[in-house]
Design an enzyme around this catalytic site. Structure first.
Site, PDB file in Angstrom:
ATOM      1  N   PRO A  82       0.791  -1.234   0.000  1.00  0.00           N
ATOM      2  CA  PRO A  82       0.000   0.000   0.000  1.00  0.00           C
ATOM      3  C   PRO A  82       0.823   1.284   0.000  1.00  0.00           C
ATOM      4  CG  PRO A  82      -0.991  -1.612   1.463  1.00  0.00           C
ATOM      5  CD  PRO A  82       0.321  -2.194   1.015  1.00  0.00           C
ATOM      6  N   CYS A  83       0.339   2.255  -0.793  1.00  0.00           N
ATOM      7  CA  CYS A  83       1.048   3.521  -0.978  1.00  0.00           C
ATOM      8  C   CYS A  83       0.691   4.631   0.018  1.00  0.00           C
ATOM      9  CB  CYS A  83       0.785   4.050  -2.389  1.00  0.00           C
ATOM     10  SG  CYS A  83       1.292   2.931  -3.695  1.00  0.00           S
TER      11      CYS A  83
END
Length: 429
Positions: A82-83
């Site tokens: 996840p960013c």
């Protein structure tokens, strides 16, 4: 070259999304042993395109979803974790974000013992805010027996008509790391938006397609997939919408189909909207039939927008495959432990004793690092977001600092991440 070595290697892909990295790695010669994805819609897309793959749906850190020890020694462990923990557009909570799985994936590498590791994320991870975090990652990889390398890659350098920087980590044991070289873009400029989309935009006979394509004479701004907590699909924040408008694109949504033959934009509308097929082309899916996205329009757009462009994944995957085959001339390695991204972190992490600011600055100076008090304070603040820093005041009034635990989730059952993840799972994508 990739076709000559079709599926010579095996990959386990975590946080696989809807298949951008999957497709690129497949082209590079990596067959999927396993793909794990949290979003059921994205997982359905993976299964739709490769029904022979073992696709698991759920939290990748949940031992009930998969058992990492079953895949020990796999050729490649890869993932687009996840960013949001690192995104400049977000709060950059890093190790304090329940979505952060980067440090966990590095620890997973120490358990699975793959021949290579590939993780990609947003450009925000490359900023000064996260130098200590990145240093910790390199140090842990070295302890696991890997040499890690970071590189900011631009999708437009690999033929993708989009401004899309991605920060990529590749790690290999020294035996193979000496053969790894980052892929070369080749110097060929990417197509413009008009060149890339003209055939799709004119698919229903729109007579304005030629004029539109001439106006859309640059590459696209970064496609933003967004998250479940946002509404329907659109092409990004205000600045991105302005850039799209300058190319004759209405960025306020995504269309169901290209414009018809006689379509004219309404007043104050710059041009037609893109379809999800067009957005996929902007992301690097060049053939509309090579990958099908399942689900409703908003879900399809989100799957496409959050993807790692297949051409970039293919280029990096091919470079890793060449290193695993020991192709080319070996190069002299600079061990990761000698690569100092954050000298303050390095100094504090190497000592169990607390140090006052003047002592820290003096030791840094001895090591050839010149730093003033304000810069030291900024670095300590950055470090405090991701590490516990024990701070005390001495009798003489000076404050001392000692680096303690890394705050990130590493798989601990009692970590705050577990509670927060369960609480917010419905809006995590």
């Amino acid at each position: 070259m990739a076709q000559q070595h079709k599926h010579q290697f095996k990959v386990v892909e975590i946080c696989a999304g809807a298949g951008g990295q999957s497709l690129g790695l497949d082209r590079a010669g990596f067959g999927h042993e396993l793909a794990v994805e949290l979003d059921p819609n994205a997982a359905k897309t993976l299964m739709h395109n490769h029904d022979e793959w073992d696709v698991r749906i759920g939290d990748v850190a949940d031992p009930k979803v998969w058992n990492p020890s079953d895949y020990e020694g796999v050729d490649l462990l890869a993932g687009g974790v996840p960013c949001p923990p690192f995104s400049i557009a977000g709060k950059q909570l890093g190790a304090n974000d329940e979505r952060d799985l980067f440090a966990w994936a590095v620890e997973l590498c120490g358990k699975v013992r793959p021949r290579a590791l590939l993780l990609e994320n947003v450009r925000g991870l490359s900023t000064n805010r996260f130098t200590g975090y990145r240093q910790h990652v390199l140090d842990r990889l070295n302890e696991h027996g890997y040499i890690g390398q970071w590189k900011l890659l631009h999708a437009s350098d690999f033929g993708v008509p989009q401004l899309r920087p991605r920060f990529v980590l590749v790690a290999l044991p020294a035996e193979h790391a000496q053969y790894f070289r980052w892929p070369d873009s080749g110097g060929t400029p990417p197509p413009t938006v008009g060149e890339a989309l003209k055939d799709l935009m004119s698919a229903r006979g729109w007579r304005g397609a030629d004029d539109w394509a001439r106006k859309a004479d640059r590459i696209a701004p970064t496609i933003v997939g967004g998250s479940k907590k946002h509404g329907g699909a659109d092409l990004g924040p205000t600045r991105a919408k302005q850039a799209w408008a300058a190319m004759g694109v209405d960025a306020m949504g995504v269309a169901d189909a290209p414009p018809e033959a006689g379509w004219e934009p309404p007043e104050m509308v710059p041009g037609p909207k893109l379809t999800t097929e067009m957005v996929a082309r902007i992301q690097g899916w060049n053939d509309p039939g090579e990958w099908e996205f399942t689900g409703r329009k908003t879900s399809r757009y989100r799957q496409i927008g959050n993807a790692f462009p297949p051409p970039v994944a293919e280029a990096v995957g091919s470079a890793i495959a060449r290193a695993l085959r020991k192709e080319g001339e070996p190069q002299t390695l600079i061990e990761s432990t000698s690569t100092v991204l954050d000298p303050v972190y390095k100094l504090l992490s190497s000592s169990s004793r607390a140090m006052a600011a003047d002592t820290i600055l003096r030791r840094l100076s001895k090591a050839g690092v010149q730093m003033d008090q304000p810069e030291l304070e900024r670095r300590l603040i950055h470090l405090s977001h991701d590490f516990e820093i024990v701070e005390k005041q001495r009798r003489d009034g000076a404050r001392t600092y000692r680096l303690s635990e890394f705050k990130a989730f590493l798989g601990q059952e009692d970590h705050d991440r577990q509670v927060l993840f369960s609480k917010h799972r419905a809006r995590i994508s």
